[in-house]
Scaffold this motif. Structure first.
Motif, PDB file in Angstrom:
ATOM      1  N   GLY A  54       0.783  -1.229   0.000  1.00  0.00           N
ATOM      2  CA  GLY A  54       0.000   0.000   0.000  1.00  0.00           C
ATOM      3  C   GLY A  54       0.816   1.281   0.000  1.00  0.00           C
ATOM      4  N   GLU A  55       2.152   1.165  -0.007  1.00  0.00           N
ATOM      5  CA  GLU A  55       2.982   2.379  -0.010  1.00  0.00           C
ATOM      6  C   GLU A  55       3.449   2.709  -1.424  1.00  0.00           C
ATOM      7  OE1 GLU A  55       3.024   4.209   2.413  1.00  0.00           O
ATOM      8  OE2 GLU A  55       2.704   2.960   4.190  1.00  0.00           O
ATOM      9  N   GLU A  56       3.719   3.992  -1.656  1.00  0.00           N
ATOM     10  CA  GLU A  56       4.222   4.452  -2.953  1.00  0.00           C
ATOM     11  C   GLU A  56       5.732   4.225  -3.029  1.00  0.00           C
ATOM     12  OE1 GLU A  56       2.966   5.897  -5.723  1.00  0.00           O
ATOM     13  OE2 GLU A  56       0.964   5.417  -4.970  1.00  0.00           O
ATOM     14  N   LEU A  57       6.175   3.715  -4.180  1.00  0.00           N
ATOM     15  CA  LEU A  57       7.609   3.462  -4.357  1.00  0.00           C
ATOM     16  C   LEU A  57       8.454   4.728  -4.145  1.00  0.00           C
ATOM     17  CD1 LEU A  57      10.010   1.664  -5.160  1.00  0.00           C
ATOM     18  CD2 LEU A  57       9.540   2.244  -7.545  1.00  0.00           C
ATOM     19  N   ASN A  58       8.026   5.845  -4.750  1.00  0.00           N
ATOM     20  CA  ASN A  58       8.832   7.067  -4.650  1.00  0.00           C
ATOM     21  C   ASN A  58       8.993   7.542  -3.204  1.00  0.00           C
ATOM     22  OD1 ASN A  58       9.302   7.137  -7.374  1.00  0.00           O
ATOM     23  ND2 ASN A  58       7.871   8.787  -7.814  1.00  0.00           N
ATOM     24  N   ASP A  59       7.934   7.400  -2.423  1.00  0.00           N
ATOM     25  CA  ASP A  59       8.008   7.791  -1.007  1.00  0.00           C
ATOM     26  C   ASP A  59       9.023   6.924  -0.258  1.00  0.00           C
ATOM     27  OD1 ASP A  59       6.173   9.959  -0.567  1.00  0.00           O
ATOM     28  OD2 ASP A  59       4.536   8.574  -0.973  1.00  0.00           O
ATOM     29  N   TRP A  60       8.932   5.622  -0.506  1.00  0.00           N
ATOM     30  CA  TRP A  60       9.814   4.648   0.152  1.00  0.00           C
ATOM     31  C   TRP A  60      11.276   4.911  -0.242  1.00  0.00           C
ATOM     32  CZ3 TRP A  60       9.553   1.751   4.182  1.00  0.00           C
ATOM     33  CH2 TRP A  60      10.251   0.548   4.322  1.00  0.00           C
ATOM     34  N   VAL A  61      11.481   5.197  -1.515  1.00  0.00           N
ATOM     35  CA  VAL A  61      12.839   5.473  -2.011  1.00  0.00           C
ATOM     36  C   VAL A  61      13.367   6.775  -1.405  1.00  0.00           C
ATOM     37  CG1 VAL A  61      14.176   6.091  -4.084  1.00  0.00           C
ATOM     38  CG2 VAL A  61      12.629   4.126  -4.143  1.00  0.00           C
ATOM     39  N   ALA A  62      12.527   7.814  -1.372  1.00  0.00           N
ATOM     40  CA  ALA A  62      12.956   9.114  -0.839  1.00  0.00           C
ATOM     41  C   ALA A  62      13.419   8.994   0.613  1.00  0.00           C
ATOM     42  CB  ALA A  62      11.808  10.124  -0.935  1.00  0.00           C
ATOM     43  N   GLU A 133      12.701  21.129  -2.754  1.00  0.00           N
ATOM     44  CA  GLU A 133      11.295  20.693  -2.722  1.00  0.00           C
ATOM     45  C   GLU A 133      10.793  20.204  -4.088  1.00  0.00           C
ATOM     46  OE1 GLU A 133       8.767  20.442  -0.412  1.00  0.00           O
ATOM     47  OE2 GLU A 133      10.207  20.793   1.191  1.00  0.00           O
ATOM     48  N   ASP A 134      11.400  20.694  -5.153  1.00  0.00           N
ATOM     49  CA  ASP A 134      10.970  20.252  -6.494  1.00  0.00           C
ATOM     50  C   ASP A 134      11.425  18.831  -6.789  1.00  0.00           C
ATOM     51  OD1 ASP A 134       9.775  22.683  -6.959  1.00  0.00           O
ATOM     52  OD2 ASP A 134      11.572  23.556  -7.891  1.00  0.00           O
ATOM     53  N   VAL A 135      12.479  18.397  -6.105  1.00  0.00           N
ATOM     54  CA  VAL A 135      13.014  17.048  -6.341  1.00  0.00           C
ATOM     55  C   VAL A 135      12.530  16.087  -5.257  1.00  0.00           C
ATOM     56  CG1 VAL A 135      15.112  15.679  -6.688  1.00  0.00           C
ATOM     57  CG2 VAL A 135      15.071  18.077  -7.417  1.00  0.00           C
ATOM     58  N   LYS A 146       9.001  13.783 -12.687  1.00  0.00           N
ATOM     59  CA  LYS A 146       9.002  12.584 -13.542  1.00  0.00           C
ATOM     60  C   LYS A 146      10.376  11.906 -13.573  1.00  0.00           C
ATOM     61  CE  LYS A 146       5.134  13.462 -16.657  1.00  0.00           C
ATOM     62  NZ  LYS A 146       4.548  14.628 -15.949  1.00  0.00           N
ATOM     63  N   ASN A 147      11.431  12.696 -13.402  1.00  0.00           N
ATOM     64  CA  ASN A 147      12.780  12.112 -13.478  1.00  0.00           C
ATOM     65  C   ASN A 147      13.330  11.734 -12.091  1.00  0.00           C
ATOM     66  OD1 ASN A 147      13.185  14.661 -12.425  1.00  0.00           O
ATOM     67  ND2 ASN A 147      15.092  15.022 -13.545  1.00  0.00           N
ATOM     68  N   LYS A 154      21.528   8.491  -9.683  1.00  0.00           N
ATOM     69  CA  LYS A 154      22.808   9.209  -9.703  1.00  0.00           C
ATOM     70  C   LYS A 154      23.320   9.437  -8.278  1.00  0.00           C
ATOM     71  CE  LYS A 154      25.029  12.808 -12.404  1.00  0.00           C
ATOM     72  NZ  LYS A 154      24.837  13.920 -13.332  1.00  0.00           N
ATOM     73  N   ILE A 155      22.413   9.815  -7.378  1.00  0.00           N
ATOM     74  CA  ILE A 155      22.792  10.034  -5.977  1.00  0.00           C
ATOM     75  C   ILE A 155      23.340   8.731  -5.377  1.00  0.00           C
ATOM     76  CG2 ILE A 155      21.885  10.470  -3.640  1.00  0.00           C
ATOM     77  CD1 ILE A 155      19.916  12.485  -4.900  1.00  0.00           C
ATOM     78  N   LEU A 156      22.609   7.627  -5.581  1.00  0.00           N
ATOM     79  CA  LEU A 156      23.006   6.360  -4.969  1.00  0.00           C
ATOM     80  C   LEU A 156      24.292   5.808  -5.577  1.00  0.00           C
ATOM     81  CD1 LEU A 156      19.468   4.742  -4.553  1.00  0.00           C
ATOM     82  CD2 LEU A 156      20.920   5.692  -2.749  1.00  0.00           C
TER      83      LEU A 156
END
Length: 217
Positions: A54-62, A133-135, A146-147, A154-156
Motif C-alpha cells: 500500500g505504499e508508494e515506491l517514490n516515497d519509500w525510495v525518498a 522541494e521540487d526534487v 518525472k525524473n 545518480k545520488i546512490l
C-alpha cells in the motif's frame, strides 16, 4: 558513550552536516519510522527493504535516500581525518577504479580530484538535491518529478563510491575504531535496497563485487 565509533563521531572537530529530518505527522515520517522499526526488530535486511503493501515506491525510495545520505556521511566523517590530499590525491577504489567529478556548475567535464575534495563536493551536491522541494517534495500530495528515479540513481551511484573508497583505502581505520560490524550492516542495507529496486548499474558495483558476494549472498 563507550562506543569508540560514536566517540569518534562526536569528538571530531569537523562539523557534521545537519541531518535532513522528516517532519513528525507527515506520511514520510511514518514511513521513516516503519523502516527504522524493521531494522531495530532485527528483521532480515533483505526483507526490510521491500516496499510495504500500500505504499508508494517514490516515497519509500525518498525516505531511504535521505537515510543513506545521513549514514554514509557519518561513516566518511569518522575516517576523514585519515583521508587527506596527501594520502588520497585521487578519488579511487584501488588501482583499477578512479572516480572523476562532474556537475552542472564548476566541473562540466569529468575532473580528477583528491578524495576529500570529491567527498566535499559530493555531500554538498546531494544535500542540495534532497533539500530541493521540487526534487524531494515534503508535502503529501505534491507529486515527485518525472525524473525522480533518475536523480536518485545518480545520488546512490555516487554514494556507493564512498563505500568503495572507505572499504578499499580506509578499512584499517574502520577496524581500529571497532566499527566494522556497523559499517558492514550499513553497506548490506544499502546494497539490498539498491538491488531490490534496480537503482544502480551492475558495473558500478564491480569494485566491491567479491566482498559483496561474501557478505550478502
Amino acid at each position: 558513550m563507550s562506543n569508540p565509533f560514536l566517540k569518534q563521531v562526536f569528538n571530531k572537530d569537523k562539523t557534521f552536516r545537519p541531518k535532513r529530518k522528516f517532519e513528525p505527522g507527515t506520511q514520510r515520517f511514518e514511513l521513516h519510522k516503519k523502516a527504522q522499526a524493521s531494522l531495530n526488530a532485527g528483521l532480515d535486511l533483505k526483507l526490510a527493504v521491500q516496499l510495504p503493501a500500500g505504499e508508494e515506491l517514490n516515497d519509500w525510495v525518498a525516505v531511504h535516500v535521505v537515510d543513506f545520505f545521513n549514514r554514509v556521511n557519518l561513516i566518511y566523517g569518522t575516517i576523514s581525518d585519515g583521508c587527506t590530499e596527501r594520502s588520497c590525491p585521487v578519488m579511487s577504489g584501488g588501482p583499477k577504479y578512479e572516480y572523476r567529478w562532474q556537475d552542472e556548475h564548476r566541473f562540466r567535464r569529468p575532473t580528477a580530484l583528491s578524495a576529500p575534495r570529491y567527498m566535499d563536493l559530493l555531500m554538498d551536491w546531494i544535500e542540495v538535491q534532497i533539500n530541493n522541494e521540487d526534487v524531494f517534495p515534503t508535502n503529501v500530495g505534491t507529486p515527485f518529478p518525472k525524473n525522480f528515479l533518475q536523480v536518485v540513481k545518480k545520488i546512490l551511484s555516487r554514494l556507493f563510491r564512498v563505500f568503495v573508497h572507505v572499504y578499499i583505502h580506509h578499512f584499517d581505520r574502520i577496524a581500529q575504531l571497532g566499527s566494522e560490524a556497523h559499517v558492514n550492516t550499513c553497506y548490506k542495507h544499502f546494497y539490498y535496497f539498491v538491488t531490490e529496486f534496480g537503482l544502480i548499474d551492475t558495473k558500478e558495483l564491480e569494485p566491491l563485487k567479491e566482498m559483496t558476494a561474501r557478505m550478502c549472498h
